[in-house]
Design a protein around this motif. Structure first.
Motif, PDB file in Angstrom:
ATOM      1  N   ARG A 127     -27.953  66.591 -89.373  1.00  0.00           N
ATOM      2  CA  ARG A 127     -28.736  66.228 -90.553  1.00  0.00           C
ATOM      3  C   ARG A 127     -28.328  67.154 -91.683  1.00  0.00           C
ATOM      4  N   THR A 128     -28.700  66.785 -92.901  1.00  0.00           N
ATOM      5  CA  THR A 128     -28.324  67.561 -94.077  1.00  0.00           C
ATOM      6  C   THR A 128     -28.931  68.961 -94.003  1.00  0.00           C
ATOM      7  N   ILE A 178     -36.064  59.448 -89.311  1.00  0.00           N
ATOM      8  CA  ILE A 178     -34.629  59.159 -89.429  1.00  0.00           C
ATOM      9  C   ILE A 178     -34.370  57.657 -89.462  1.00  0.00           C
ATOM     10  N   ASN A 181     -25.711  58.720 -92.134  1.00  0.00           N
ATOM     11  CA  ASN A 181     -25.647  59.301 -93.469  1.00  0.00           C
ATOM     12  C   ASN A 181     -26.777  58.799 -94.367  1.00  0.00           C
ATOM     13  N   TYR A 182     -27.507  57.806 -93.907  1.00  0.00           N
ATOM     14  CA  TYR A 182     -28.709  57.325 -94.598  1.00  0.00           C
ATOM     15  C   TYR A 182     -29.799  58.392 -94.514  1.00  0.00           C
ATOM     16  N   GLN A 183     -30.599  58.505 -95.583  1.00  0.00           N
ATOM     17  CA  GLN A 183     -31.712  59.450 -95.567  1.00  0.00           C
ATOM     18  C   GLN A 183     -32.972  58.763 -96.073  1.00  0.00           C
ATOM     19  N   GLU A 218     -37.563  61.940 -94.958  1.00  0.00           N
ATOM     20  CA  GLU A 218     -36.634  63.023 -94.691  1.00  0.00           C
ATOM     21  C   GLU A 218     -36.278  63.764 -95.976  1.00  0.00           C
ATOM     22  N   LYS A 219     -36.249  63.063 -97.099  1.00  0.00           N
ATOM     23  CA  LYS A 219     -35.979  63.723 -98.376  1.00  0.00           C
ATOM     24  C   LYS A 219     -37.066  64.750 -98.697  1.00  0.00           C
ATOM     25  N   LEU A 254     -36.534  67.652 -96.426  1.00  0.00           N
ATOM     26  CA  LEU A 254     -35.376  68.412 -96.886  1.00  0.00           C
ATOM     27  C   LEU A 254     -35.759  69.358 -98.010  1.00  0.00           C
TER      28      LEU A 254
END
Length: 253
Positions: free
Chosen positions: A58-59, A78, A122-124, A128-129, A132
């Motif tokens: 994950r990022t 996710i 690669n989708y977020q 999740e944003k 993050l």
């Protein structure tokens, strides 16, 4: 943020370059895609979690998903409704064969290998944003006050000799900070600004260069390579002379 623009560029360049190789699925690959489509249509969390290849990255600074149990705990974050709908509504013709990387959906939103494993997402999601952003704030608090002014943490790297951070500041400026592995200081031994990004081909490899008078500090990030290729390399130049070539690993949570 400049980093997010570059990430989008990397995903797009890799996807477009590999898409040109082939977009036709074999019968076996169609079966693999159909299995995931059916699982997404049914909302079968356990089936989808069993298809993921772990750890799932994950990022940064979000933690990677280490196993099936963690995926089930984080599943709705996710694989939110939007991503499940994209998968469920996709047809096998919406998937592409991209050489050794396997299969991709939606220009790399999701990747699978030829064995049916989900290797990258690669989708977020919106959830999740939010997580993050919280993780970024927590990451900042672990830094000395002199380094807490940042927009996005980019890389943490451990080489044979140094601990390195590269962060994006407000306005898209990139900052380099490093500590000797022998140092116990909280403040960095060296801080440089105005990093210059340069793509190395279309596979995602790139360099970030920081100038310091006669010296250049070049951090190479290797997304493609052999098993022997280090994930990252710090190369220090004095004018045209190489003073240090220091391979390392990108550290993740």
């Amino acid at each position: 943020m400049k980093y997010h623009i570059i990430l989008l560029w990397l995903f797009t360049m890799v996807s477009q370059a590999l898409y040109a190789q082939s977009n036709g699925l074999s019968d076996g690959q169609r079966l693999i895609v159909d299995k995931l489509i059916r699982a997404a249509s049914a909302g079968d969390k356990r089936q989808i979690a069993a298809m993921v290849v772990y750890p799932l990255r994950r990022t940064y600074p979000l933690s990677d998903v280490k196993n099936k149990a963690e995926m089930l705990a984080r599943f709705d974050t996710i694989f939110d409704g939007e991503l499940l709908r994209r998968i469920a509504r996709s047809k096998t013709d919406d998937w592409s064969v991209v050489g050794w990387r396997g299969l991709m959906l939606d220009n790399g939103a999701l990747w699978m290998d030829d064995a049916g494993g989900i290797t990258a997402i690669n989708y977020q999601s919106e959830k999740e944003k939010v997580l993050l952003e919280r993780a970024i704030q927590k990451d900042k608090q672990q830094l000395p006050s002199s380094l807490q002014q940042l927009a996005t943490p980019l890389y943490r790297i451990i080489t044979k000799h140094y601990r390195i951070r590269i962060d994006e500041l407000a306005g898209g400026q990139w900052r380099y900070a490093c500590w000797s592995l022998k140092s116990a200081k909280k403040d960095a031994d060296l801080v440089l600004y105005n990093g210059v990004f340069e793509a190395q081909g279309s596979g995602g490899n790139h360099t970030i260069t920081f100038a310091n008078g006669l010296y250049r500090y070049v951090v190479s990030i290797n997304r493609l390579g052999t098993r022997e290729t280090p994930e990252a390399v710090l190369t220090v130049f004095k004018e045209a002379t190489v003073l240090l070539n220091d391979p390392g690993k990108i550290t993740r949570n």
